[in-house]
Enzyme design. Structure first.
Site, short mmCIF file in Angstrom:
data_model
loop_
_atom_site.label_atom_id
_atom_site.label_comp_id
_atom_site.label_asym_id
_atom_site.label_seq_id
_atom_site.Cartn_x
_atom_site.Cartn_y
_atom_site.Cartn_z
N CYS A 197 0.86 -1.19 0.00
CA CYS A 197 0.00 0.00 0.00
C CYS A 197 0.88 1.23 0.00
CB CYS A 197 -0.93 0.01 1.22
SG CYS A 197 -2.00 1.49 1.30
N CYS A 212 -0.19 6.44 1.50
CA CYS A 212 0.55 7.48 2.22
C CYS A 212 1.92 7.63 1.56
CB CYS A 212 0.69 7.11 3.69
SG CYS A 212 -0.88 6.99 4.58
N CYS A 244 -5.16 -0.62 9.27
CA CYS A 244 -4.51 0.61 8.80
C CYS A 244 -4.34 1.58 9.98
CB CYS A 244 -5.35 1.27 7.71
SG CYS A 244 -4.77 2.91 7.22
N PHE A 294 -21.02 26.25 -1.42
CA PHE A 294 -20.43 24.90 -1.31
C PHE A 294 -20.36 24.55 0.18
CE2 PHE A 294 -18.41 27.30 -4.76
CZ PHE A 294 -18.74 26.53 -5.87
N GLU A 352 -25.58 24.28 -1.22
CA GLU A 352 -24.84 23.03 -1.43
C GLU A 352 -25.66 22.13 -2.36
OE1 GLU A 352 -22.66 19.78 -1.61
OE2 GLU A 352 -21.88 21.54 -0.54
N ASN A 408 -16.11 27.17 -0.04
CA ASN A 408 -15.34 25.96 0.29
C ASN A 408 -15.57 24.95 -0.84
OD1 ASN A 408 -13.85 23.99 1.64
ND2 ASN A 408 -15.61 23.30 2.83
N CYS A 427 -9.06 22.85 -0.74
CA CYS A 427 -8.26 21.62 -0.62
C CYS A 427 -7.32 21.49 -1.81
CB CYS A 427 -9.17 20.40 -0.52
SG CYS A 427 -10.26 20.17 -1.95
#
Length: 395
Positions: A15, A18, A96, A254, A280, A325, A352
């Site tokens: 995996c 990350c 995890c 948003f 939204e 956002n 983001c």
């Protein structure tokens, strides 16, 4: 190999979700800060106040697990597929280290339930089977859980209902359980139809004494501790502005489940009357936002399920502040140019994706960036959240 946190899946090379697990955490924050600064080189930064990055816990910080279901009905595997085309190259991620430790025991019970209910894992290569995903979300204030089974059809509903009482007896912390029907053979997480098996349909959370709700098909941040500080920071910035120039009319575009708008409106209401309009596209998120507003006793509040850009472009009144956002694509040129013409005194932009945010800011030439802070919502990856305050120069 020196890892920031212990992870046997990364060490085994099975995996790589990350990607930065070998990067010391201080260096991770430095790289993200550098990336953010690079995106904003073309923006007006005179007198811009850079606050230090807000760090995350390094493990057990996620409140949600999205598990691909594979393997066999007798021995299901919950995790990821390293090669989705063959449908069998699966890695079990029940342990995890990003998930709460309590999730491991829950997943073991769910594996047994899958076998008892005959929920054959969906095989992508063969396009056969029923169960595609298991989505598990935890409320950090109560430890209660929302569980969703993403299925190809409703064929197994009778068997699920037959075994459901036993499942709840083993997992009394289950508050919301539903089936999501996603019939397409496509990389689509969920479908439109949601079948609830519980009377409750939303999970209650609390950030900074603001009640928030999590509902299937509604967006909610996956790092509660960092999200809580993100909302608190927005609230504090707005209160500071309000002491200089009253803010009585807010748009929250948003808005998701209303985290930003509710934090700001609840604080402002203690000082003066305030009008909040939240927009939204997700009806589920709007239901949650409305419940929060009702719980808080906010009167002049309207949450509506609409396209945020389409709503804004039709308005003629001017709010004092607009909170945005947006998803990773940003607000886009049309909405950015409209806000530039509308000229609210303040814009609070949470992103983001700093790349799309920088493109949007280029259209807001009459605004000065006053404050900015990075919030490390996604440690061990290149992703992060950023909050910036824009002030109209003439204001």
């Amino acid at each position: 190999m020196q890892l920031t946190i212990p992870c046997r899946h990364y060490q085994a090379g099975t995996c790589r979700s990350c990607q930065w697990l070998e990067v010391p955490y201080v260096r991770q924050l430095e790289q993200k800060s550098t990336h953010l600064a690079q995106q904003l080189q073309g923006s007006a930064q005179q007198n811009l106040h850079w606050l230090p990055p807000f760090p995350s816990a390094l493990q057990h910080f996620r409140n949600k697990a999205k598990m691909v279901v594979s393997g066999s009905v007798e021995r299901p595997i919950l995790g990821i597929l390293t090669d989705p085309n063959d449908g069998q190259s699966a890695v079990d991620l029940c342990d995890c280290p990003l998930y709460p430790p309590s999730f491991f025991a829950v997943f073991q019970v769910l594996k047994d339930f899958i076998a008892r209910a005959g929920l054959v894992p969906y095989n992508i290569a063969k396009q056969k089977g029923e169960l595609k995903y298991i989505l598990l979300t935890e409320s950090r204030i109560s430890g209660r859980l929302m569980l969703r089974f993403v299925l190809r059809s409703e064929n197994k509903l009778p068997l699920i209902q037959r075994e459901f009482a036993q499942l709840r007896a083993k997992l009394p912390q289950l508050a919301v359980v539903s089936l999501n029907i996603q019939p397409q053979h496509a990389a689509v997480l969920e479908g439109e139809k949601e079948i609830f098996l519980t009377e409750e349909q939303q999970l209650e959370e609390d950030f900074n004494h603001i009640p928030l709700f999590i509902r299937p098909q509604g967006f909610f941040q996956t790092n509660p501790l960092v999200a809580q500080h993100l909302y608190a920071t927005a609230q504090n910035w707005v209160l500071e502005l309000n002491s200089q120039q009253p803010i009585t009319h807010l748009w929250d575009l948003f808005c998701g489940s209303g985290g930003f708008g509710l934090h700001c409106a609840a604080a402002l209401q203690k000082q003066q009357s305030v009008q909040l309009t939240g927009i939204e596209i997700s009806p589920a998120a709007i239901v949650c936002a409305g419940l929060s507003a009702q719980r808080l006793g906010l009167s002049d509040v309207s949450f509506r399920s609409l396209d945020a850009a389409a709503f804004a472009l039709e308005q003629t009144d001017k709010p004092d502040m607009v909170i945005v956002n947006p998803p990773r694509r940003g607000i886009g040129q049309e909405l950015a140019e409209f806000l530039a013409q509308l000229r609210p005194h303040f814009i609070l932009y949470s992103s983001c994706n700093a790349v799309s945010m920088a493109k949007d800011l280029a259209y807001l030439r009459d605004y000065q960036m006053a404050k900015i802070q990075l919030f490390d919502m996604f440690p061990h990856t290149a992703h992060y959240e950023v909050l910036t305050l824009l002030v109209l120069r003439s204001a």
